[in-house]
Design an enzyme around this catalytic site. Structure first.
Site, PDB file in Angstrom:
ATOM      1  N   GLU A  75       0.819  -1.215   0.000  1.00 42.50           N
ATOM      2  CA  GLU A  75       0.000   0.000   0.000  1.00 42.50           C
ATOM      3  C   GLU A  75       0.852   1.263   0.000  1.00 42.50           C
ATOM      4  OE1 GLU A  75      -3.978   0.161   1.782  1.00 42.50           O
ATOM      5  OE2 GLU A  75      -2.953   1.233   3.404  1.00 42.50           O
ATOM      6  N   LYS A  77       0.360   5.421   0.958  1.00 46.75           N
ATOM      7  CA  LYS A  77      -0.452   6.499   1.534  1.00 46.75           C
ATOM      8  C   LYS A  77       0.495   7.458   2.233  1.00 46.75           C
ATOM      9  CE  LYS A  77      -1.430   3.472   5.481  1.00 46.75           C
ATOM     10  NZ  LYS A  77      -2.483   2.700   6.156  1.00 46.75           N
ATOM     11  N   LYS A 137      -8.170   2.296  -2.866  1.00 49.92           N
ATOM     12  CA  LYS A 137      -8.585   2.170  -1.474  1.00 49.92           C
ATOM     13  C   LYS A 137      -9.130   3.518  -1.023  1.00 49.92           C
ATOM     14  CE  LYS A 137      -7.246  -0.065   2.809  1.00 49.92           C
ATOM     15  NZ  LYS A 137      -6.208  -0.064   3.841  1.00 49.92           N
ATOM     16  N   GLU A 186     -14.526  -5.455   2.537  1.00 48.44           N
ATOM     17  CA  GLU A 186     -13.899  -5.425   3.856  1.00 48.44           C
ATOM     18  C   GLU A 186     -14.907  -5.669   4.969  1.00 48.44           C
ATOM     19  OE1 GLU A 186     -10.772  -2.461   4.811  1.00 48.44           O
ATOM     20  OE2 GLU A 186     -12.196  -1.798   6.339  1.00 48.44           O
ATOM     21  N   ASN A 207     -10.317  -6.690   8.178  1.00 52.71           N
ATOM     22  CA  ASN A 207      -9.540  -5.595   8.756  1.00 52.71           C
ATOM     23  C   ASN A 207      -9.349  -5.863  10.244  1.00 52.71           C
ATOM     24  OD1 ASN A 207      -8.377  -3.182   9.558  1.00 52.71           O
ATOM     25  ND2 ASN A 207      -9.615  -1.965   8.153  1.00 52.71           N
ATOM     26  N   GLU A 237      -5.841  -7.541   6.676  1.00 52.78           N
ATOM     27  CA  GLU A 237      -5.473  -6.121   6.577  1.00 52.78           C
ATOM     28  C   GLU A 237      -5.172  -5.559   7.966  1.00 52.78           C
ATOM     29  OE1 GLU A 237      -8.533  -3.838   4.606  1.00 52.78           O
ATOM     30  OE2 GLU A 237      -9.347  -5.652   3.722  1.00 52.78           O
ATOM     31  N   SER A 238      -4.162  -4.717   8.043  1.00 49.82           N
ATOM     32  CA  SER A 238      -3.800  -3.940   9.244  1.00 49.82           C
ATOM     33  C   SER A 238      -3.095  -4.785  10.298  1.00 49.82           C
ATOM     34  CB  SER A 238      -5.031  -3.275   9.877  1.00 49.82           C
ATOM     35  OG  SER A 238      -5.673  -2.416   8.986  1.00 49.82           O
TER      36      SER A 238
END
Length: 285
Positions: A75, A77, A137, A186, A207, A237-238
């Site tokens: 990712e 960001k 995203k 998600e 997530n 995710e995360s």
């Protein structure tokens, strides 16, 4: 979020309030939508359909399935509400090239501007640099944003059950299907898994971040993966920072991981990505 906490699934499509961390973001998205894309949806759909004919979407589902071991979705960001500033001078094209060389199966590009510092041009630049699928995203609240994503080059979109709810998810899934795009749906809790499966999701993202507290718990993937048929790929995710976390998600049955913060905090994001890719190729316990 953890399975022990109740989680609303009515979302933006109904009356139930959004989690506090999402409410201001989704409010801004809806306001921007009313000022922009919602004013000329026909032109956006035409542009999206033309883009699909000229340059068909790359399959995110296929990229996850054909990965050698646990796929890594890398990712980009500039910042996030939970982590603060990450990479304010982010160069989308250069980072896309590094992630691709490192063996990432796909790229995730944040396009939300206020909380994450993203923009659609980041997506365009990344997509032009890599041959991997690129996920937009963002906080999708309306099918016209799916068209906007495709027109900007996205191969797939993130659809958050907590945002779209029972009412909104099917229409956005249908929009993605119309344009030949994959959707990463998600979820954060068991009730949301049920909503996603009933709507026909083909790729689920679990997530691990609690949307109320913003804390992460890798146990979320461990609890929710058994609720998803093995035939459907799952992305964790995360909260994934190193090889031990990769092994834990692999052993939990995840088919891919989506990682941003750990890569963007690294001195060399490409090398950090390569290390996660290598860890994902280790055999399951």
């Amino acid at each position: 979020m953890g399975a022990g906490r109740g989680h609303a699934v009515t979302g933006a499509g109904g009356a139930t309030a959004l989690p506090g961390s999402l409410e201001p973001i989704v409010g801004r998205v809806r306001a921007a939508l009313a000022r922009g894309p919602a004013r000329a949806p026909g032109a956006l759909w035409a542009a999206a359909e033309a883009a699909t004919v000229a340059d068909p979407p790359r399959s995110l589902v296929a990229a996850v399935r054909r990965a050698d071991g646990l796929a890594v979705i890398a990712e980009m960001k500039r910042r996030s509400p939970s982590a603060g500033s990450l990479c304010l001078d982010l160069d989308p094209a250069a980072l896309a090239a590094r992630y691709t060389a490192a063996g990432a199966a796909a790229l995730s590009v944040l396009t939300e501007p206020t909380a994450f510092g993203g923009r659609l041009d980041d997506l365009r630049l990344a997509r032009a640099t890599t041959d991997r699928p690129c996920l937009r995203k963002d906080f999708i609240v309306d099918p016209v944003q799916v068209a906007e994503a495709r027109a900007a080059g996205a191969d797939a979109v993130l659809l958050i059950v907590a945002v779209l709810g029972v009412a909104g998810l099917p229409a956005c899934l249908a929009a993605a299907q119309r344009l030949g795009m994959d959707a990463l749906v998600e979820v954060h809790a068991a009730a949301e898994v049920a909503v996603a499966l009933r709507a026909g999701a083909r790729l689920l993202g679990v997530n691990n971040r609690d949307l109320h507290t913003l804390r992460t718990d890798l146990g979320t993937t461990e609890r929710l993966r058994p609720l998803v048929p093995r035939s459907l790929p799952v992305v964790a995710e995360s909260g994934i920072h190193g090889p031990a976390d990769v092994a834990r998600m692999r052993d939990a049955g995840a088919d891919a991981i989506l990682v941003g913060e750990a890569l963007l905090r690294a001195a060399d994001p490409g090398r950090a990505c390569a290390a996660l890719v290598a860890a994902g190729r280790e055999p399951r316990a």
